[in-house]
Design an enzyme around this catalytic site. Structure first.
Site, PDB file in Angstrom:
ATOM      1  N   THR A  13       0.840  -1.194   0.000  1.00 26.89           N
ATOM      2  CA  THR A  13       0.000   0.000   0.000  1.00 26.89           C
ATOM      3  C   THR A  13       0.879   1.250   0.000  1.00 26.89           C
ATOM      4  O   THR A  13       2.004   1.241   0.494  1.00 26.89           O
ATOM      5  CB  THR A  13      -0.944   0.031   1.216  1.00 26.89           C
ATOM      6  OG1 THR A  13      -0.174   0.079   2.429  1.00 26.89           O
ATOM      7  CG2 THR A  13      -1.837  -1.208   1.232  1.00 26.89           C
ATOM      8  N   SER A  15       2.389   2.744  -2.531  1.00 25.50           N
ATOM      9  CA  SER A  15       3.649   2.360  -3.179  1.00 25.50           C
ATOM     10  C   SER A  15       3.920   3.080  -4.491  1.00 25.50           C
ATOM     11  O   SER A  15       4.681   2.599  -5.316  1.00 25.50           O
ATOM     12  CB  SER A  15       3.672   0.843  -3.409  1.00 25.50           C
ATOM     13  OG  SER A  15       2.493   0.386  -4.040  1.00 25.50           O
ATOM     14  N   ILE A  19       9.317   5.086   0.255  1.00 27.31           N
ATOM     15  CA  ILE A  19       9.669   3.775   0.794  1.00 27.31           C
ATOM     16  C   ILE A  19       8.805   2.690   0.167  1.00 27.31           C
ATOM     17  O   ILE A  19       9.300   1.615  -0.185  1.00 27.31           O
ATOM     18  CB  ILE A  19       9.517   3.764   2.329  1.00 27.31           C
ATOM     19  CG1 ILE A  19      10.591   4.644   2.984  1.00 27.31           C
ATOM     20  CG2 ILE A  19       9.611   2.343   2.872  1.00 27.31           C
ATOM     21  CD1 ILE A  19      10.441   4.806   4.487  1.00 27.31           C
ATOM     22  N   GLY A  20       7.528   2.963  -0.001  1.00 26.79           N
ATOM     23  CA  GLY A  20       6.619   1.966  -0.576  1.00 26.79           C
ATOM     24  C   GLY A  20       7.030   1.554  -1.969  1.00 26.79           C
ATOM     25  O   GLY A  20       6.988   0.362  -2.320  1.00 26.79           O
ATOM     26  N   SER A 141       7.775   2.804  12.598  1.00 28.48           N
ATOM     27  CA  SER A 141       8.764   3.887  12.634  1.00 28.48           C
ATOM     28  C   SER A 141       9.474   3.885  13.972  1.00 28.48           C
ATOM     29  O   SER A 141       8.933   3.386  14.977  1.00 28.48           O
ATOM     30  CB  SER A 141       8.060   5.235  12.442  1.00 28.48           C
ATOM     31  OG  SER A 141       8.916   6.318  12.734  1.00 28.48           O
ATOM     32  N   TYR A 154       1.499  11.316  15.183  1.00 27.63           N
ATOM     33  CA  TYR A 154       2.138  10.329  14.312  1.00 27.63           C
ATOM     34  C   TYR A 154       2.719   9.184  15.141  1.00 27.63           C
ATOM     35  O   TYR A 154       2.494   8.006  14.852  1.00 27.63           O
ATOM     36  CB  TYR A 154       3.234  11.015  13.501  1.00 27.63           C
ATOM     37  CG  TYR A 154       4.083  10.093  12.658  1.00 27.63           C
ATOM     38  CD1 TYR A 154       3.589   9.532  11.486  1.00 27.63           C
ATOM     39  CD2 TYR A 154       5.403   9.800  13.020  1.00 27.63           C
ATOM     40  CE1 TYR A 154       4.375   8.699  10.700  1.00 27.63           C
ATOM     41  CE2 TYR A 154       6.194   8.972  12.237  1.00 27.63           C
ATOM     42  CZ  TYR A 154       5.672   8.418  11.083  1.00 27.63           C
ATOM     43  OH  TYR A 154       6.448   7.588  10.307  1.00 27.63           O
TER      44      TYR A 154
END
Length: 264
Positions: A13, A15, A19-20, A141, A154
């Site tokens: 997801t 992407s 990073i995705g 994270s 976050y």
């Protein structure tokens, strides 16, 4: 060790970039059929085209759906039917003073960063258990542990991902399915690069200088002493998605450059 994901289908997801996209590229390079996901058809198609251009023999398809909503997740599940590897990567971040974060922001972060993974795992994990093989990976994270005072909303969602991931792993006992989390640290993804460029312009320095200053001032415990690349994070994820990672389950895997001072 040669990672071969031929015959496996992976959904990543969020992407279309960052990073995705690096994760999707790594999985495609390892032989998996990869489903690129994003909110807009145009960006999904462009991301698919980029991967196919780089890897002409790769099996890459797109599925546009907004995973921040229940309807969007249902649409995506219907489009992919079933997958062997689910990478819950979609997420947002935004620096904001805690006292200025309205209820709506808390809900928005929770829906995108947490509930997208909950809904997709709930829909796609049962078939993995039935087939006795599967990989679910949450992209959390270092902010899940090292809660940033400038992004508490976050950090809270990233901590939530760790709890969900570990809980789901408990449901896999004795099977060939694993559920893990990967914890990147500061990474120069597309979104972060834009943030760095903006801050650099304000401070009249280069983006590289801004990145170095950020690590020094805001993540002083970093052993890496720099931002990671998206490829470095993707490498960890590709391994966790592989058959070779079969003994790794229920783990929170650090790829954050040693920011978190822990021996476990």
């Amino acid at each position: 060790m040669k990672i071969d994901l031929t015959g496996k289908t992976a959904l990543v997801t969020g992407s279309t970039a960052g990073i995705g996209h690096a994760i999707a590229e790594g999985l495609a390079a390892a032989g998996a059929k990869v489903v690129i996901n994003g909110r807009k058809e145009a960006t999904v198609e462009a991301a698919v085209a980029r991967l196919k251009s780089k890897y002409p023999d790769a099996r890459v398809v797109g599925a546009a759906a907004d995973v921040s909503t229940a309807a969007g997740c249902a649409k995506l599940v219907k489009a992919v039917n079933q997958v062997d590897i689910l990478v819950n990567n979609a997420g947002i971040f935004e620096p904001k003073d805690f006292f200025e974060i309205p209820d709506e922001d808390w809900t928005r972060f929770f829906e995108i960063n947490v509930m997208s993974g909950v809904r997709l795992s709930r829909s796609l994990m049962p078939a993995m258990l039935k087939r006795n093989w599967g990989r679910i990976i949450f992209i959390s994270s270092e902010s899940a542990v090292y809660i940033p005072k400038e992004m508490i909303q976050y950090g809270f969602t990233k901590t939530g991902q760790l709890a969900i991931s570990r809980g789901l792993a408990e449901l896999t006992t004795g099977t060939g399915v694993t559920v893990n989390s990967v914890l990147p640290g500061p990474t120069r993804s597309d979104g972060v690069e834009g943030f760095l460029q903006s801050m650099a312009a304000q401070n009249k320095v280069t983006a590289d200088e801004m990145a170095a200053n950020f690590v020094k001032e805001h993540r002083p415990s970093s052993l890496l002493q720099r931002f990671a690349t998206v490829e470095e994070i993707a490498n960890m994820v590709v391994y966790v998605a592989s058959p070779q990672s079969s003994a790794t389950n229920g783990a929170a895997l650090h790829a954050e450059g040693g920011i978190i001072r822990s021996i476990a």
